[in-house]
Structures are given as structure tokens and as C-alpha cells.
Design a protein around this motif. Structure first.
Motif, mmCIF file in Angstrom:
data_model
loop_
_atom_site.group_PDB
_atom_site.id
_atom_site.type_symbol
_atom_site.label_atom_id
_atom_site.label_comp_id
_atom_site.label_asym_id
_atom_site.label_seq_id
_atom_site.Cartn_x
_atom_site.Cartn_y
_atom_site.Cartn_z
ATOM 1 N N PRO A 40 0.886 -1.216 0.023
ATOM 2 C CA PRO A 40 -0.024 0.153 0.029
ATOM 3 C C PRO A 40 0.908 1.107 0.060
ATOM 4 N N GLU B 267 -8.047 9.940 2.902
ATOM 5 C CA GLU B 267 -7.778 9.005 1.814
ATOM 6 C C GLU B 267 -9.046 8.491 1.351
ATOM 7 N N LYS C 24 -7.269 3.877 -1.336
ATOM 8 C CA LYS C 24 -5.784 3.330 -1.116
ATOM 9 C C LYS C 24 -5.065 3.170 -2.625
ATOM 10 N N TYR D 77 -1.520 1.679 -4.482
ATOM 11 C CA TYR D 77 -0.806 0.602 -4.227
ATOM 12 C C TYR D 77 0.276 0.449 -5.329
ATOM 13 N N ALA E 188 -3.114 6.776 -4.849
ATOM 14 C CA ALA E 188 -3.945 6.823 -3.473
ATOM 15 C C ALA E 188 -4.827 7.978 -4.024
#
Length: 185
Positions: free
Chosen positions: A115, A147, A150, A152, A162
Motif C-alpha cells: 500500500p 484517503e 488506497k 498500491y 492513492a
């Protein structure tokens, strides 16, 4: 010219006897062939290495596509847990969803999914996509406040940025604190 030399040559002239030694000629030819052989072996070795690299890159890209397709599943499991009540989380369904989410996250991490850190971090356009700007007196300007989704990284390459809310300083009010001088003549 001797009689034997005239007979060796079809024209009756002495055969041309080059100044090069036949052993030296053969040695030079051998060295040239050896050099060509070494070059071909090096080319073959380079080709094998390049093929292996291309194969590994292909597999990595193929895995990247599968992992990217799994991100919405991961997101939905996280949303399900975020919107579940405390009673639902303690029940068998909530625990089951939590276990599935943990197992999926562990599996994807084992294959290289990480992440992207966002909350409280300075905004980084290479890792974050600003969806909104929000005025905030307490946070430094261009700090990630929230946020929305998310981000990655997969095996060192950004898979999805993000989606974030970024802080900004409130605009100063034009009328507040300004002195107004009136001159009466």
C-alpha cells in the motif's frame, strides 16, 4: 631456375613462394576462427540472458494485470468492514469477511503488492492523486488529510495512485482586519 622448379610450375616459371610462412598463415587463420567462435559464444550467452530477462518481465507484467484486477475486490472487502456495525463485526459473517480480507491482503503482499502511505504525508504527485483540496488551519499546506481510495505499488512500480484530499491554507478574507480611513474635508 632449376629444372625441378620449372616442372612444378605449369607455365614453366618458378612458383611464387610467398614470404609468409605456412605455419604462420595457419596460426593466423586459427586465431581468427577462435576469435569468431568466442564472439558467437558471447552472443549466444547474451541471447540466453536477454531471453530469461524478457520472460521474467513478461511474467511480472502478467501478474501485475491479475493483481490490478484484484484491487476492487480488496477495496470492497475493506468497505464492507468499514460500514459494518460493531455487532456485525463480532458475528460470524463479520469475522469471516475480516479473515478473507486478511488472507487476500497477505497473499497479494507476498507477491509484491504494497500500500502507498498517504494519511498525514506531504502530497506527492507521483504516488497520490488529489481529488479535493480542503482548507485546514492546523495542517501544513499540501498535506494529505483524507484517503478516499488506497494506492498500491506492485514490485516497485505504481499500480494505482492513492486518491486523496489535500490541505490548503484558507484564503484571507478581504474585509477582515482592514482599516478603513475616512477623510472628511
Amino acid at each position: 631456375m632449376s629444372q625441378e622448379e620449372k616442372q612444378a610450375s605449369p607455365t614453366g616459371e618458378a612458383p611464387e613462394n610467398s614470404t609468409a610462412d605456412p605455419v604462420a598463415e595457419l596460426t593466423a587463420e586459427r586465431d581468427e576462427l577462435k576469435d569468431r567462435l568466442l564472439r558467437l559464444m558471447a552472443e549466444t550467452d547474451n541471447f540466453k540472458k536477454r531471453t530469461e530477462r524478457d520472460k521474467a518481465e513478461f511474467l511480472r507484467r502478467a501478474n501485475e494485470s491479475i493483481v490490478k484486477d484484484m484491487l476492487p475486490v480488496l477495496d470492497n472487502l475493506e468497505r464492507a468492514l468499514a460500514h459494518a456495525s460493531e455487532a456485525d463485526l463480532q458475528g460470524p459473517l463479520g469475522q469471516g469477511v475480516s479473515l478473507v480480507l486478511q488472507e487476500l491482503a497477505k497473499t497479494l503482499e507476498r507477491h509484491g503488492l504494497e500500500p502507498v502511505a498517504a494519511l498525514g504525508q506531504p502530497f506527492n504527485p507521483e504516488l497520490h492523486e488529489a481529488m479535493l483540496q480542503q482548507e485546514d488551519l492546523e495542517a501544513e499546506e499540501n498535506t494529505v488529510l483524507n484517503e478516499l481510495a488506497k494506492g498500491y505499488v506492485f514490485q516497485g512500480r505504481l499500480l494505482r495512485p492513492a486518491m486523496v484530499v489535500v490541505s490548503k491554507r484558507p484564503a484571507p478574507a478581504e474585509d477582515e482586519g482592514a482599516e478603513v480611513k475616512i477623510k472628511i474635508s
